[in-house]
Design an enzyme around this catalytic site. Structure first.
Site, short mmCIF file in Angstrom:
data_model
loop_
_atom_site.label_atom_id
_atom_site.label_comp_id
_atom_site.label_asym_id
_atom_site.label_seq_id
_atom_site.Cartn_x
_atom_site.Cartn_y
_atom_site.Cartn_z
N ASP A 174 0.89 -1.16 0.00
CA ASP A 174 0.00 0.00 0.00
C ASP A 174 0.93 1.22 0.00
O ASP A 174 2.03 1.14 0.54
CB ASP A 174 -0.84 -0.04 1.28
CG ASP A 174 -1.61 1.25 1.49
OD1 ASP A 174 -2.28 1.67 0.55
OD2 ASP A 174 -1.50 1.83 2.58
N THR A 228 -2.58 1.91 -4.67
CA THR A 228 -2.90 3.15 -3.97
C THR A 228 -4.22 3.75 -4.44
O THR A 228 -4.63 3.55 -5.58
CB THR A 228 -1.76 4.20 -4.14
OG1 THR A 228 -2.12 5.38 -3.45
CG2 THR A 228 -1.52 4.52 -5.61
N GLY A 229 -4.85 4.48 -3.53
CA GLY A 229 -6.06 5.22 -3.90
C GLY A 229 -5.71 6.57 -4.49
O GLY A 229 -6.55 7.27 -5.02
N LYS A 247 -9.40 -3.04 -3.88
CA LYS A 247 -8.04 -3.50 -3.55
C LYS A 247 -7.94 -5.03 -3.55
O LYS A 247 -6.99 -5.59 -4.08
CB LYS A 247 -7.58 -2.93 -2.21
CG LYS A 247 -7.23 -1.45 -2.29
CD LYS A 247 -6.49 -0.97 -1.07
CE LYS A 247 -6.00 0.46 -1.29
NZ LYS A 247 -5.23 0.97 -0.16
N ASP A 276 -1.56 -0.78 5.91
CA ASP A 276 -1.73 -0.34 7.30
C ASP A 276 -3.10 0.22 7.61
O ASP A 276 -3.33 0.66 8.73
CB ASP A 276 -0.68 0.72 7.64
CG ASP A 276 -0.95 2.02 6.91
OD1 ASP A 276 -1.70 2.00 5.91
OD2 ASP A 276 -0.45 3.06 7.34
#
Length: 680
Positions: free
Chosen positions: A375, A525-526, A553, A572
């Site tokens: 991430d 990643t967003g 995801k 996380d």
């Protein structure tokens, strides 16, 4: 948001579809309390059995002969021995007898079957001897066998912490109460569970938003990072959607509730996590496979021994004793400890290097990983802004532009503002005092600095005021996907400052280490594609997936698995929980949210991606030790079983059960010592 973007950087041929399932299996997570109760129960059975074993040993003729003590003989002692042994068989042996029944039902005989048969045969035969059949008793072997097996199982269950509290943890992200607005504008505190669609709630600065909804009044920056992975707090004003569980920034918001209960974003994430956890099948343990073959070998050898001696004309007592010896010896004390001891040592070692192992099967799989997906926010990056570049447009120097901007921003709590102030301090600039500080709502801030009207504003302010910035250098930094703010003297452009999420130094080392191991490093990643491209280029990643919504995801991980790769996910946030659960190995990093920790198989205590390398290395070393131990544990049987069966009886070599048990102890000691060697 654009569609999920996915880019190859160093395209390498996807790994050949190997003989392994794309989605290797995974031990399911049961309830944590249930697990703790089982561990406590095993410990109780172990202690009680050990205490009762002492008189059993003292009353057993073979032990008395060995210790040269005959004073403990008394009439009826064998009945006492039988009673004590019956208790140990029933109380200490019940977990194995239950296991035998369930393994036979599933037609998957393994360790439990082997132990169950050995203790039952030893007990039944010894009991019949007490009642008058000619032969030897195996009570002390029975007791020690049960003790050692209970010990092995207890060590194993303690090492595997199991169980997932993820779902409770997710629930905790929602506040307990909400400030519901009455029609007259006053507010009342109600439990979040009582909110209904259409209710209006007040969210004060710093509070968590109680439900999904739409902002009807107010303006604030909302931190959704643990939900969506978006590194920067997002501006939310009238008409914008907000997510329950996100943290409100410095402004008060009035939110109209649009979704409650099971429909909320958080509940959807919970459902995804549950599904991903249930979709994992259970990978069979190496020891179970070895035990399966040993069961077959020992049952066959036992039957063959009995039949052979009877055919050779020996009496039933001798033939039975040989058979029992084969069964007792074949039951692998060493095998029962071979794996748990290595697990205990490797779990302790891992904890010392900052790895907490929650699912052992997944940890063992880590040595075979093909790809590690990270991430971005908070994992590869720090999740806070750092100054990446300064462009000076007028006669001012870059330092002067940064100094003036930091002066204006020194009064603001906004993450961008804090990043600018930190950047100025890192360069050793002195930040002057300001007067008349004033926030320009949603667009920046202004203040008087040393007699000048300095503004630090967003691109939106330039557009509104029709101020042009045609500098190539500014265009270049904006094109990197950095957040750019502009510094104006009154409305004359002084320069621009580019900020971005700070890339961790240790991330670079981790990625280099993975590449050296021949494993692919990817990022999920967003954040937008420009930011992702910049981070991927800085770190030298193989691939990246940008603009992936949280619910997408897990699907991205599935796509990578579908290429036949064994995948680890390192993340996380709450939004990573479904992906962590979907991956073959889920790794929660640093002081991430409790949810991520609860869906992960391995937890990295420090926020340091290099620990992923330690995990892979330790996983490989642990596996090697397990294999060595199994070779020892089973190798001993290869020698001992034929001797126990009486292959050398003609040469006068007959292995008594007691000698067999002694040999077994030596084998156990070797295995235990070898497990400790893992530390080296």
């Amino acid at each position: 948001m654009a569609d999920h973007m996915h880019h190859h950087i160093n395209p390498q041929p996807a790994a050949q579809q190997g003989g392994r399932p794309a989605h290797a299996a995974h031990a399911g997570h049961g309830g944590r309390d249930h697990h703790a109760m089982m561990v406590a129960e095993l410990r109780r059975r172990l202690w009680v059995s050990l205490l009762v074993t002492i008189p059993v040993l003292l009353l057993s003729p073979p032990v008395q002969q060995f210790l040269r003590v005959t004073a403990l003989r008394f009439s009826g002692d064998r009945w006492v021995l039988l009673a004590l042994s019956t208790f140990i068989y029933a109380y200490g042996g019940i977990p194995f007898l239950r296991g035998l029944v369930s393994e036979v039902r599933q037609r998957q005989p393994g360790m439990m079957t082997l132990i169950g048969i050995a203790i039952t045969v030893a007990f039944a035969y010894s009991a019949v001897v007490v009642f008058g059949l000619r032969g030897g008793q195996f009570f002390w072997e029975l007791a020690t066998l049960i003790d050692v097996m209970l010990l092995g199982h207890w060590i194993e269950m303690r090492s595997v912490m199991g169980a997932s509290r993820a779902l409770q943890e997710l629930g905790r992200l929602l506040p307990d109460t909400a400030h519901r607005l009455r029609d007259d504008g006053s507010s009342e505190d109600v439990p979040v569970s009582q909110l209904e669609t259409g209710d209006r709630v007040l969210v004060r600065p710093g509070e968590r938003i109680p439900a999904d909804g739409k902002v009807v009044a107010g303006h604030s920056a909302v931190n959704e990072s643990m939900l969506t992975g978006e590194s920067q707090p997002v501006e939310r004003a009238e008409g914008d959607e907000v997510i329950g569980g996100a943290i409100n920034g410095e402004g008060a918001l009035t939110v109209e509730v649009s979704k409650t209960g099971a429909d909320t974003y958080l509940s959807q994430v919970v459902k995804l996590v549950e599904e991903a956890q249930q979709s994992r099948s259970r990978s069979q343990n190496l020891a179970d496979r070895a035990a399966f073959w040993l069961t077959i070998v020992s049952l066959s050898a036992g039957a063959a021994t009995l039949v052979t001696w009877l055919l050779l004309g020996r009496d039933l007592a001798f033939s039975l004793e040989r058979t029992i010896t084969v069964m007792v010896i074949a039951c692998p004390h060493a095998l029962g400890l071979a794996i748990p001891l290595v697990v205990a040592v490797s779990t302790a070692l891992a904890a010392r290097s900052g790895l907490l192992i929650r699912d052992r099967n997944a940890f063992e799989r880590a040595r075979r990983l093909d790809a590690v997906v990270f991430d971005k926010t908070g994992t590869l990056t720090e999740g806070r802004f750092g100054v990446q570049g300064v462009v000076a447009l007028s006669s001012e120097s870059q330092d002067e532009v940064l100094r003036l901007a930091a002066a204006v921003e020194s009064n603001s709590e906004h993450p961008v503002a804090q990043g600018i102030v930190r950047g100025a301090r890192d360069r050793g600039l002195d930040i002057p005092r300001v007067e008349d500080f004033q926030a320009i709502t949603g667009r920046g801030a202004r203040a008087r600095v040393q007699g000048r009207e300095v503004k630090v504003v967003s691109p939106g302010y330039l557009r509104e005021q029709a101020i042009r910035m045609d500098d190539d250098a500014v265009g270049k930094i904006a094109g990197e996907g950095h957040t750019v703010v502009y510094v104006l003297d009154d409305d004359a452009p002084l320069g621009a400052i580019a900020l971005a999420d700070v890339i961790r130094q240790e991330s670079k080392e981790a990625i280099d280490g993975l590449r050296k191991m021949g494993k692919k490093a990817m990022m999920l990643t967003g954040d937008n594609a420009r930011v992702a491209r910049w981070v991927a280029r800085e770190l030298g990643l193989d691939e990246y997936f940008a603009e992936v919504l949280p619910e997408g995801k897990a699907a991205r991980i599935r796509d990578v698995q579908a290429r036949g790769l064994l995948v680890a996910m390192v993340g996380d946030g709450v939004n990573d929980a479904p992906a962590l659960a979907q991956a073959d190995v889920g790794v929660a990093i640093g002081a991430g949210t409790d949810v991520a920790i609860e869906t992960a198989d391995v937890i990295l205590v420090k926020n340091d991606a290099r620990n992923v390398l330690d995990m892979i290395g330790l996983s490989g070393a642990t596996w090697r030790k397990m294999v060595e131990n199994l070779v020892w544990a089973t190798g001993y049987n290869v020698v001992a079983i034929p001797l126990a069966a009486g292959v050398l009886a003609g040469a006068g070599v007959v292995l008594s059960p007691a000698v067999g048990a002694a040999l077994m102890s030596v084998s156990t000691i070797i295995v235990a010592v070898n497990a400790r060697l893992l530390r080296i």
